[in-house]
Design a protein around this motif. Sequence first.
Motif, short mmCIF file in Angstrom:
data_model
loop_
_atom_site.label_atom_id
_atom_site.label_comp_id
_atom_site.label_asym_id
_atom_site.label_seq_id
_atom_site.Cartn_x
_atom_site.Cartn_y
_atom_site.Cartn_z
N ALA A 8 -5.20 5.48 4.95
CA ALA A 8 -4.45 4.76 3.91
C ALA A 8 -3.38 5.65 3.30
O ALA A 8 -3.26 5.77 2.08
CB ALA A 8 -5.40 4.22 2.84
N LEU A 13 -0.68 2.22 5.48
CA LEU A 13 -0.56 1.06 4.59
C LEU A 13 0.58 0.14 5.03
O LEU A 13 0.44 -1.10 5.00
CB LEU A 13 -0.33 1.51 3.15
CG LEU A 13 -1.52 2.18 2.46
CD1 LEU A 13 -1.09 2.81 1.13
CD2 LEU A 13 -2.65 1.18 2.23
N ARG A 17 -0.06 -3.68 6.19
CA ARG A 17 0.62 -4.80 5.50
C ARG A 17 1.41 -5.64 6.50
O ARG A 17 1.39 -6.87 6.46
CB ARG A 17 1.50 -4.19 4.41
CG ARG A 17 2.44 -5.16 3.72
CD ARG A 17 3.86 -4.82 4.08
NE ARG A 17 4.83 -5.66 3.41
CZ ARG A 17 6.07 -5.80 3.84
NH1 ARG A 17 6.47 -5.15 4.93
NH2 ARG A 17 6.91 -6.58 3.22
N VAL A 35 -5.76 5.69 -2.11
CA VAL A 35 -4.62 5.62 -1.18
C VAL A 35 -3.74 6.86 -1.38
O VAL A 35 -3.70 7.44 -2.47
CB VAL A 35 -3.77 4.34 -1.38
CG1 VAL A 35 -4.59 3.10 -1.13
CG2 VAL A 35 -3.10 4.29 -2.75
N TRP A 153 -0.35 -1.98 -0.67
CA TRP A 153 -1.78 -2.31 -0.78
C TRP A 153 -1.94 -3.73 -1.37
O TRP A 153 -2.71 -4.55 -0.86
CB TRP A 153 -2.46 -1.24 -1.66
CG TRP A 153 -3.92 -1.39 -1.90
CD1 TRP A 153 -4.79 -2.26 -1.28
CD2 TRP A 153 -4.71 -0.63 -2.83
NE1 TRP A 153 -6.06 -2.09 -1.77
CE2 TRP A 153 -6.04 -1.10 -2.73
CE3 TRP A 153 -4.43 0.38 -3.74
CZ2 TRP A 153 -7.08 -0.58 -3.51
CZ3 TRP A 153 -5.46 0.90 -4.50
CH2 TRP A 153 -6.76 0.43 -4.39
N ILE A 163 -9.07 -2.51 2.10
CA ILE A 163 -9.23 -1.08 2.41
C ILE A 163 -10.67 -0.69 2.15
O ILE A 163 -11.22 -1.00 1.08
CB ILE A 163 -8.31 -0.20 1.54
CG1 ILE A 163 -6.85 -0.66 1.65
CG2 ILE A 163 -8.45 1.27 1.93
CD1 ILE A 163 -5.87 0.16 0.79
#
Length: 364
Positions: A8, A13, A17, A35, A153, A163
């Motif tokens: 992460a 990330l 996404r 993260v 996130w 996550i």
Amino acid sequence: MQVLVVGAGVVGLAIARTAALRGHDVIVAEATDGVGNGISSRNSEVIHGGIYYPTGSLRARHSTRGRRMLYEFCTTHNVGYNKCGKLIVATDNAELAKVESLLAQGRKNGVEGLELIGGNAARALEAELSCIGALLSPESGIVDSHGYMLALWGELEDCGGRIAFATPVQRISFAAQRWQVQFGGPDAGSIAFDAVVNSAGLGAQALARRIDGYPAAKVPRLILAKGNYFAFAGTPVFARLIYPTPVDGGLGVHVTLDMAGRMRFGPDVEWIDHESYTVDPRRADAFYARIRSYWRGLPDGSLVPDYCGIRPKLSGPGQPQADFMIAAEPAHGLPRLVCLFGIESPGLTSSLSLAEDVVDALEA
Ligand SMILES: Cc1cc2nc3c(=O)[nH]c(=O)nc-3n(C[C@H](O)[C@H](O)[C@H](O)COP(=O)(O)OP(=O)(O)OC[C@H]3O[C@@H](n4cnc5c(N)ncnc54)[C@H](O)[C@@H]3O)c2cc1C
């Protein structure tokens, strides 16, 4: 597809996404409890124009496209950024020749708005600067990298992704057309996925070696290059990013600014053989010397050891700079698996663009 992204950081990330926006069912496994706890919180937070990298390289392609995508993302997602511009300065004729070749390289890479200006024009922009000429890059800027990661996130979760923190991936094997992934941590266990992305930053090589069937010869050597920063204890004097000409392994000790306008210097290049995050105060001597070549007014005693980051390099001292490595099926022969190696600078700038290509590769 059920997609597992390992790591992460900003790159993992962004990939997660993008995959979630395209309708995949995404889980991110992160070894730590938050993260951006790896390389992503230990950088200069600069949105790079895309000047330095050889035309046609992944670094050139992803930094220029990624930069445009990142500004757009920041605008639409309310992430703080400042397109403050940057000057790459020349303090003698040899450096001026380097700056001229950077101008040519940047134009070849399609970087917009680059302009070579003289010493007086540079001083009209930044009064404290000492130089005989400079390359002005108006598209360069800074970003609130943590705000950016939180926005990624948030969008991942909006699309149904999530996550799993404190969840290190220990072993991966391919059976019955699916990836069996063994997790450690408090919720240790095994889950099957259709596709896996190894975006583990400094841990990418170690993880690739724990993927059954991954050809050992295809795991590149990890070379660590620490970059140390010193904070400036005083009132900032520059409003733009100020860079010297690049050095072996890095872009040179430059002036970076954060979103609050604070000024710091770095990163230098310290080749190391194991991870360590202390900044040796004795390195300040070299900082004073280098910075004073372009800012004579740097006061004695104004540099304070700050933080450092470690570049996950694929090339060592004196070697030509290696490119990013995106290893998909054609590289290693395993389906729906992408391993990312050597995602050093400009990985933050490139993240959204890298994400498009990685998800394309999973879907191919
Ligand atoms: C000194 C320095 C300055 C830089 N400056 C800039 C800049 O100004 N602009 C720019 O564009 N780029 C810059 N970069 C590059 C940029 O910071 C990186 O490219 C980017 O942060 C890499 O992100 P990542 O997601 O690949 O790695 P990371 O952020 O390190 O994320 C990887 C994650 O994987 C996790 N992990 C590792 N192994 C496992 C495992 N087995 N299971 C689960 N999780 C695991 C780690 O805990 C970590 O959180 C700089 C880099 C450095 C070092």
